[in-house]
Design a protein around this motif. Structure first.
Motif, mmCIF file in Angstrom:
data_model
loop_
_atom_site.group_PDB
_atom_site.id
_atom_site.type_symbol
_atom_site.label_atom_id
_atom_site.label_comp_id
_atom_site.label_asym_id
_atom_site.label_seq_id
_atom_site.Cartn_x
_atom_site.Cartn_y
_atom_site.Cartn_z
ATOM 1 N N VAL A 192 0.856 -1.176 0.000
ATOM 2 C CA VAL A 192 0.000 0.000 0.000
ATOM 3 C C VAL A 192 0.897 1.232 0.000
ATOM 4 C CG1 VAL A 192 -1.712 1.263 1.338
ATOM 5 C CG2 VAL A 192 -1.850 -1.225 1.180
ATOM 6 N N LEU A 193 0.449 2.280 -0.657
ATOM 7 C CA LEU A 193 1.248 3.495 -0.810
ATOM 8 C C LEU A 193 1.754 3.997 0.549
ATOM 9 C CD1 LEU A 193 2.175 5.426 -3.039
ATOM 10 C CD2 LEU A 193 0.199 6.861 -2.505
ATOM 11 N N GLY A 194 3.055 4.183 0.625
ATOM 12 C CA GLY A 194 3.654 4.716 1.841
ATOM 13 C C GLY A 194 3.973 3.684 2.901
ATOM 14 N N GLN A 195 3.755 2.413 2.590
ATOM 15 C CA GLN A 195 4.016 1.351 3.554
ATOM 16 C C GLN A 195 4.964 0.311 2.968
ATOM 17 O OE1 GLN A 195 0.494 -0.325 5.298
ATOM 18 N NE2 GLN A 195 -0.513 1.660 5.518
ATOM 19 N N GLY A 196 5.417 -0.568 3.816
ATOM 20 C CA GLY A 196 6.251 -1.665 3.364
ATOM 21 C C GLY A 196 5.413 -2.795 2.803
ATOM 22 N N PRO A 197 6.018 -3.675 2.036
ATOM 23 C CA PRO A 197 5.284 -4.821 1.484
ATOM 24 C C PRO A 197 4.745 -5.718 2.588
ATOM 25 C CG PRO A 197 7.397 -4.537 0.381
ATOM 26 C CD PRO A 197 7.408 -3.638 1.580
ATOM 27 N N GLN A 198 3.552 -6.218 2.360
ATOM 28 C CA GLN A 198 2.920 -7.178 3.270
ATOM 29 C C GLN A 198 2.890 -8.543 2.574
ATOM 30 O OE1 GLN A 198 1.533 -6.428 6.506
ATOM 31 N NE2 GLN A 198 2.709 -4.549 6.188
ATOM 32 N N PHE A 199 3.391 -9.533 3.253
ATOM 33 C CA PHE A 199 3.485 -10.879 2.694
ATOM 34 C C PHE A 199 2.112 -11.507 2.555
ATOM 35 C CE2 PHE A 199 5.146 -14.916 1.755
ATOM 36 C CZ PHE A 199 4.736 -15.881 2.663
ATOM 37 N N GLY A 256 -9.840 -0.777 -0.267
ATOM 38 C CA GLY A 256 -8.574 -0.984 0.441
ATOM 39 C C GLY A 256 -7.635 -1.958 -0.228
ATOM 40 N N ASP A 257 -8.108 -2.626 -1.277
ATOM 41 C CA ASP A 257 -7.217 -3.531 -2.007
ATOM 42 C C ASP A 257 -6.347 -2.770 -3.004
ATOM 43 O OD1 ASP A 257 -9.859 -6.011 -2.210
ATOM 44 O OD2 ASP A 257 -8.309 -5.732 -0.678
ATOM 45 N N SER A 258 -6.593 -1.489 -3.160
ATOM 46 C CA SER A 258 -5.769 -0.672 -4.050
ATOM 47 C C SER A 258 -4.338 -0.655 -3.520
ATOM 48 C CB SER A 258 -6.309 0.757 -4.116
ATOM 49 O OG SER A 258 -7.580 0.783 -4.716
ATOM 50 N N ALA A 259 -3.403 -1.092 -4.361
ATOM 51 C CA ALA A 259 -2.019 -1.235 -3.903
ATOM 52 C C ALA A 259 -1.149 -1.656 -5.071
ATOM 53 C CB ALA A 259 -1.915 -2.278 -2.793
ATOM 54 N N LEU A 260 0.149 -1.695 -4.805
ATOM 55 C CA LEU A 260 1.109 -2.295 -5.727
ATOM 56 C C LEU A 260 1.289 -3.744 -5.301
ATOM 57 C CD1 LEU A 260 3.218 -1.775 -8.049
ATOM 58 C CD2 LEU A 260 4.884 -1.380 -6.210
ATOM 59 N N TYR A 261 1.070 -4.661 -6.190
ATOM 60 C CA TYR A 261 1.226 -6.083 -5.880
ATOM 61 C C TYR A 261 2.546 -6.570 -6.477
ATOM 62 C CZ TYR A 261 -3.406 -6.089 -3.970
ATOM 63 O OH TYR A 261 -4.486 -5.814 -3.169
ATOM 64 N N LEU A 262 3.398 -7.028 -5.603
ATOM 65 C CA LEU A 262 4.735 -7.450 -5.986
ATOM 66 C C LEU A 262 4.847 -8.955 -5.992
ATOM 67 C CD1 LEU A 262 6.738 -4.946 -3.746
ATOM 68 C CD2 LEU A 262 6.454 -4.806 -6.219
ATOM 69 N N CYS A 263 5.557 -9.458 -6.965
ATOM 70 C CA CYS A 263 5.891 -10.867 -7.043
ATOM 71 C C CYS A 263 7.399 -10.988 -6.896
ATOM 72 C CB CYS A 263 5.441 -11.429 -8.392
ATOM 73 S SG CYS A 263 5.968 -13.123 -8.702
ATOM 74 N N ALA A 264 7.841 -12.008 -6.201
ATOM 75 C CA ALA A 264 9.272 -12.247 -6.033
ATOM 76 C C ALA A 264 9.555 -13.721 -6.260
ATOM 77 C CB ALA A 264 9.725 -11.837 -4.642
ATOM 78 N N SER A 265 10.675 -14.023 -6.901
ATOM 79 C CA SER A 265 11.015 -15.429 -7.106
ATOM 80 C C SER A 265 12.378 -15.730 -6.506
ATOM 81 C CB SER A 265 10.996 -15.793 -8.596
ATOM 82 O OG SER A 265 12.143 -15.307 -9.276
ATOM 83 N N SER A 266 12.587 -16.998 -6.209
ATOM 84 C CA SER A 266 13.881 -17.456 -5.705
ATOM 85 C C SER A 266 14.112 -18.880 -6.192
ATOM 86 C CB SER A 266 13.921 -17.384 -4.178
ATOM 87 O OG SER A 266 12.866 -18.120 -3.597
ATOM 88 N N PRO A 267 15.383 -19.277 -6.277
ATOM 89 C CA PRO A 267 15.683 -20.615 -6.794
ATOM 90 C C PRO A 267 15.037 -21.725 -5.968
ATOM 91 C CG PRO A 267 17.653 -19.267 -6.718
ATOM 92 C CD PRO A 267 16.594 -18.502 -5.990
ATOM 93 N N VAL A 268 15.216 -21.628 -4.679
ATOM 94 C CA VAL A 268 14.547 -22.528 -3.749
ATOM 95 C C VAL A 268 13.918 -21.668 -2.670
ATOM 96 C CG1 VAL A 268 15.982 -24.548 -4.196
ATOM 97 C CG2 VAL A 268 16.688 -22.876 -2.473
ATOM 98 N N ILE A 269 13.204 -22.278 -1.796
ATOM 99 C CA ILE A 269 12.301 -21.530 -0.920
ATOM 100 C C ILE A 269 13.013 -20.589 0.023
ATOM 101 C CG2 ILE A 269 12.206 -23.293 0.899
ATOM 102 C CD1 ILE A 269 9.184 -22.743 1.040
#
Lengths: 112, 118
Positions: A38-45, A84-97
């Motif tokens: 959400v704008l102005g906040q950190g990413p929420q998992f 309230g669902d308005s936000a930037l949705y980020l995806c992140a990948s990694s080789p293993v978990i």
């Protein structure tokens, strides 16, 4: 090598609608995580998937769901959209978990 | 519940000077990871540095180093010789140890906006 890609870049929806966001991980990466920023906040998992299985879930309502496909790409679905669902949705990948995560550019969702 | 707190919403530093960004966290676990991420304006988030909790030695990556105080649950980031390209939002993040069913949780702080003055 291409980085994490997400589509669409921007999206505008109205309250009550449903939305599907897509993520393609870096080639060879088997784990995908989703975050809401959400704008102005950190990413929420929101979720983490590894080998098509859910391996982590944040404190989000059941309106949020995700899945991972055999090619390791992933979709995030949000039903019954709220303002309230308005936000930037980020995806992140990694080789293993448990490895370092590489983030995509995000999908900006606006709910009117 | 685990929490991550960044008490500095905004910091400024003169080019070529050194700045320290603060982060505190709360957890009852002993084996976890801590991260600093950088998010430039309208650009992708990138990992700056990471620290394994079981390692006493502070992590260092070129001009970036951390001061990890496990007992105090403090994890600050020091940027030396600041450059204009360092201007960004910086997020401190915590990754839990593996839980039941092989699950993990990630928690981010609210971020510190770093301005670099020429």
């Amino acid at each position: 090598d291409a980085g994490v890609t997400q589509s669409p870049t921007h999206l505008i929806k109205t309250r009550g609608q449903q939305v599907t966001l897509r993520c393609s991980p870096i080639s060879g990466h088997k784990s995908v995580s989703w975050y809401q920023q959400v704008l102005g906040q950190g990413p929420q998992f929101i979720f983490q998937y590894y080998e098509k299985e859910e391996r982590g879930r944040g404190n989000f309502p059941d309106r949020f769901s995700a899945r991972q496909f055999p090619n390791y790409s992933s979709e995030l679905n949000v039903n019954a959209l709220l303002l309230g669902d308005s936000a930037l949705y980020l995806c992140a990948s990694s080789p293993v978990i448990y490895n370092e995560q590489f983030f995509g550019p995000g999908t900006r969702l606006t709910v009117l | 519940a685990q929490t991550v707190t960044q008490s500095q919403p905004e910091m400024s530093v003169q080019e070529a000077e050194t700045v320290t960004l603060s982060c505190t966290y709360d957890t009852s676990e002993s084996d976890y990871y801590l991260f600093w991420y950088k998010q430039p304006p309208s650009r992708q988030m990138i990992l700056v540095i990471r620290q394994e909790a079981y390692k006493q030695q502070n992590a260092t990556e070129n001009r970036f180093s951390v001061n990890f105080q496990k007992a105090a649950k403090s994890f600050s980031l020091k940027i030396s010789d600041s450059q204009l390209g360092d201007a960004a939002m910086y997020f401190c993040a915590y990754r839990s140890p593996e839980g039941t069913s092989g699950t993990y949780k990630y928690i981010f702080g609210t971020g510190t906006r770093l301005k670099v003055l020429a």
